[in-house]
Motif scaffolding. Sequence first.
Motif, mmCIF file in Angstrom:
data_model
loop_
_atom_site.group_PDB
_atom_site.id
_atom_site.type_symbol
_atom_site.label_atom_id
_atom_site.label_comp_id
_atom_site.label_asym_id
_atom_site.label_seq_id
_atom_site.Cartn_x
_atom_site.Cartn_y
_atom_site.Cartn_z
ATOM 1 N N ASP A 238 20.085 23.900 -45.107
ATOM 2 C CA ASP A 238 19.348 23.206 -44.047
ATOM 3 C C ASP A 238 20.249 22.255 -43.272
ATOM 4 O O ASP A 238 21.271 21.779 -43.785
ATOM 5 N N TYR A 239 19.832 21.944 -42.051
ATOM 6 C CA TYR A 239 20.406 20.809 -41.343
ATOM 7 C C TYR A 239 19.840 19.529 -41.957
ATOM 8 O O TYR A 239 18.822 19.549 -42.648
ATOM 9 N N HIS A 240 20.509 18.416 -41.715
ATOM 10 C CA HIS A 240 19.923 17.127 -42.090
ATOM 11 C C HIS A 240 18.556 16.997 -41.422
ATOM 12 O O HIS A 240 18.298 17.620 -40.383
ATOM 13 N N GLY A 241 17.691 16.173 -41.988
ATOM 14 C CA GLY A 241 16.314 16.106 -41.529
ATOM 15 C C GLY A 241 16.023 14.939 -40.614
ATOM 16 O O GLY A 241 16.758 13.950 -40.563
ATOM 17 N N ALA A 242 14.912 15.057 -39.888
ATOM 18 C CA ALA A 242 14.377 13.956 -39.082
ATOM 19 C C ALA A 242 12.892 14.191 -38.888
ATOM 20 O O ALA A 242 12.420 15.327 -38.919
ATOM 21 N N LYS A 243 12.177 13.112 -38.707
ATOM 22 C CA LYS A 243 10.746 13.208 -38.418
ATOM 23 C C LYS A 243 10.534 13.172 -36.909
ATOM 24 O O LYS A 243 11.179 12.400 -36.193
ATOM 25 N N TYR A 244 9.637 14.018 -36.432
ATOM 26 C CA TYR A 244 9.271 14.070 -35.020
ATOM 27 C C TYR A 244 7.912 13.397 -34.869
ATOM 28 O O TYR A 244 6.901 13.903 -35.349
ATOM 29 N N TYR A 245 7.897 12.222 -34.222
ATOM 30 C CA TYR A 245 6.673 11.424 -34.096
ATOM 31 C C TYR A 245 5.841 11.901 -32.907
ATOM 32 O O TYR A 245 5.721 11.214 -31.886
ATOM 33 N N ARG A 246 5.246 13.054 -33.051
ATOM 34 C CA ARG A 246 4.426 13.619 -31.966
ATOM 35 C C ARG A 246 3.270 12.699 -31.590
ATOM 36 O O ARG A 246 2.830 12.671 -30.438
ATOM 37 N N GLU A 247 2.801 11.925 -32.567
ATOM 38 C CA GLU A 247 1.641 11.059 -32.325
ATOM 39 C C GLU A 247 1.965 9.888 -31.391
ATOM 40 O O GLU A 247 1.066 9.197 -30.915
ATOM 41 N N LEU A 248 3.256 9.665 -31.114
ATOM 42 C CA LEU A 248 3.657 8.570 -30.231
ATOM 43 C C LEU A 248 3.921 9.051 -28.803
ATOM 44 O O LEU A 248 4.515 8.324 -28.004
ATOM 45 N N ALA A 249 3.476 10.251 -28.482
ATOM 46 C CA ALA A 249 3.797 10.856 -27.179
ATOM 47 C C ALA A 249 3.380 9.965 -26.009
ATOM 48 O O ALA A 249 4.094 9.869 -25.004
ATOM 49 N N GLU A 250 2.241 9.298 -26.133
ATOM 50 C CA GLU A 250 1.764 8.470 -25.021
ATOM 51 C C GLU A 250 2.633 7.231 -24.809
ATOM 52 O O GLU A 250 2.663 6.671 -23.707
ATOM 53 N N GLU A 251 3.338 6.804 -25.841
ATOM 54 C CA GLU A 251 4.215 5.627 -25.722
ATOM 55 C C GLU A 251 5.669 6.000 -25.472
ATOM 56 O O GLU A 251 6.528 5.127 -25.380
ATOM 57 N N ASP A 252 5.953 7.289 -25.344
ATOM 58 C CA ASP A 252 7.337 7.757 -25.256
ATOM 59 C C ASP A 252 7.980 7.357 -23.930
ATOM 60 O O ASP A 252 7.447 7.629 -22.855
ATOM 61 N N LEU A 253 9.135 6.699 -24.010
ATOM 62 C CA LEU A 253 9.887 6.291 -22.827
ATOM 63 C C LEU A 253 11.248 6.993 -22.753
ATOM 64 O O LEU A 253 12.100 6.621 -21.937
ATOM 65 N N SER A 254 11.453 8.000 -23.601
ATOM 66 C CA SER A 254 12.763 8.638 -23.711
ATOM 67 C C SER A 254 13.239 9.208 -22.384
ATOM 68 O O SER A 254 14.361 8.927 -21.928
ATOM 69 N N ASN A 255 12.422 10.020 -21.753
ATOM 70 C CA ASN A 255 12.833 10.653 -20.502
ATOM 71 C C ASN A 255 12.800 9.673 -19.331
ATOM 72 O O ASN A 255 13.607 9.787 -18.406
ATOM 73 N N PHE A 256 11.911 8.693 -19.399
ATOM 74 C CA PHE A 256 11.886 7.633 -18.390
ATOM 75 C C PHE A 256 13.215 6.872 -18.396
ATOM 76 O O PHE A 256 13.788 6.574 -17.338
ATOM 77 N N PHE A 257 13.713 6.568 -19.586
ATOM 78 C CA PHE A 257 14.996 5.868 -19.730
ATOM 79 C C PHE A 257 16.126 6.692 -19.106
ATOM 80 O O PHE A 257 16.915 6.189 -18.304
ATOM 81 N N ILE A 258 16.197 7.976 -19.454
ATOM 82 C CA ILE A 258 17.243 8.855 -18.928
ATOM 83 C C ILE A 258 17.148 8.959 -17.409
ATOM 84 O O ILE A 258 18.143 8.780 -16.688
ATOM 85 N N ASP A 259 15.946 9.241 -16.905
ATOM 86 C CA ASP A 259 15.775 9.450 -15.465
ATOM 87 C C ASP A 259 16.099 8.184 -14.668
ATOM 88 O O ASP A 259 16.694 8.256 -13.593
ATOM 89 N N THR A 260 15.707 7.028 -15.207
ATOM 90 C CA THR A 260 15.960 5.762 -14.507
ATOM 91 C C THR A 260 17.454 5.551 -14.290
ATOM 92 O O THR A 260 17.886 5.159 -13.203
#
Length: 371
Positions: A238-260
Motif C-alpha cells: 500500500d501507499y502511506h495512508g490519509a483520511k479524506y474529510y468529505r464531510e468538511l466539503a462546505e468549509e473547504d478553502l483548498s481551491n479558493f486558496f490556489i485560485d486566489t
Amino acid sequence: MPAKTIKPPVPMGSYSPKDVTFLLKDISEVMPESSTQDREEAVQSGTHYSEMLPIEYQPSKEYINLFHLSLTQYKERLAIAAGVVAEQILKERGTGAVLVSLARAGTPIGILIKRYILFKYQIDIPHYSVSIIRGRGIDENAMKYIFENHPPENIQFVDGWTGKGAIKKELNEAVAHLNEKYGTSISDSMAVLADPGYCVTIFGTRGDFLIPSACLNSTVSGLLSRTVLNSEYIGPEDYHGAKYYRELAEEDLSNFFIDTIANQFSLVEKEIERHAEEMPAEEPTWKGMADIQKIQRDYGIENINLIKPGVGETTRVLLRRVPWKILVKSENNPDLGHIRLLAKERNVPVEIYPDMSYSCCGLIKPMKEES
C-alpha cells in the motif's frame, strides 16, 4: 525497471486531478482519530507520531476570518515566491520536470508551481503528492510508481517551508537509500516557498512569514489529513495512508486558496522575472539550527523535537500539539497576528526572544513533567 507492480492511484481529495495526483491510501473509513492530549502523551512515551491520526482542528470563525485577511495581505508575495521557485526548477530540471510534493504542506505549493509553469510557458508538467514521515522515510511504493512512469532524474521535490530542516534531512537519507536500492540518480533537492532555516538552495524567500496554507489543516490541503503509516491499516504493497474529510466539503478553502494566488501571476509577472534574476546562489548554512540549539539550552529542553521554529511550524504547534509557550522575535510584528490569536484561544504564554533568525518559535509541553 521491473514490470509494473505498483497499484495505480485512486482519486482522493478535493483538488482537481489536473492539479495533483495523490499517491496515498484512503483510510477514511477504518482509522479512528486520537485526541491531542492522548496523542502527545503517546508520542512522548515512544509511539511514533505517524501511527496515529489527530482529531482535525476546527478553526474558530475569527480564525477563518484571519485566514482570509492574511491571504489578501500576502497573495501577491506568495505568487511572486511561487513563480520564483518555478523559474528555478525549470532552470535546474528543464521542461521535463516532475514535481513530487511532500504531503500535506507541500501539496498546495506544488500546485501553485505547476499552475505558474502552465500560465507562463503553457507546459503542463506532472505533479504527484507523496508521504514522507520523520523517522520512517519516504513512501517507497509511491516513488516506485513515479519511477515506472517518469525518468527519475527529472524529479523535483517540493515542500511548503523549512523549520529546523528535519524533513530535508529525512529526504536526503531517503533519496540516498532509493538511489542505492534502485540504481536511480534522483536529486535530493527540495524546493520551498520560504526557507527561514537556510536549509535548501531553491526557495522563493528566506523571510519568515505566514503561508496561509499552514493555518487550516485539511480545509486548505485538499481535505486530507496528515499522512499515516500504521501496519494495522497499511499493508506492504500500500501507499502511506490519509483520511479524506468529505464531510468538511462546505468549509473547504483548498481551491479558493490556489485560485486566489494563481490569479496574481499575470499581475506580478515582471516582479517574478526580476526576483528570479536577482536570486542569489547561496548554499544552505543551516543557521536556523544554531538558534534552535541555543533555545534548547536556554529553556532546558531535553528533546529538540519539542522546539518548532518559524511561523508555519509555530502555527501547527498551536493547532494540533500541546503548546508550552510561544517565543516571538519582536512584539509588534504584523505577520504574527494569527499566532497571538491562537495563543490567546489556548491560553498559551507568549515571550519575547529576540536572539533568533525566525519570527517566532513554538515550544511543545513535555508530558513527563506531569507524572
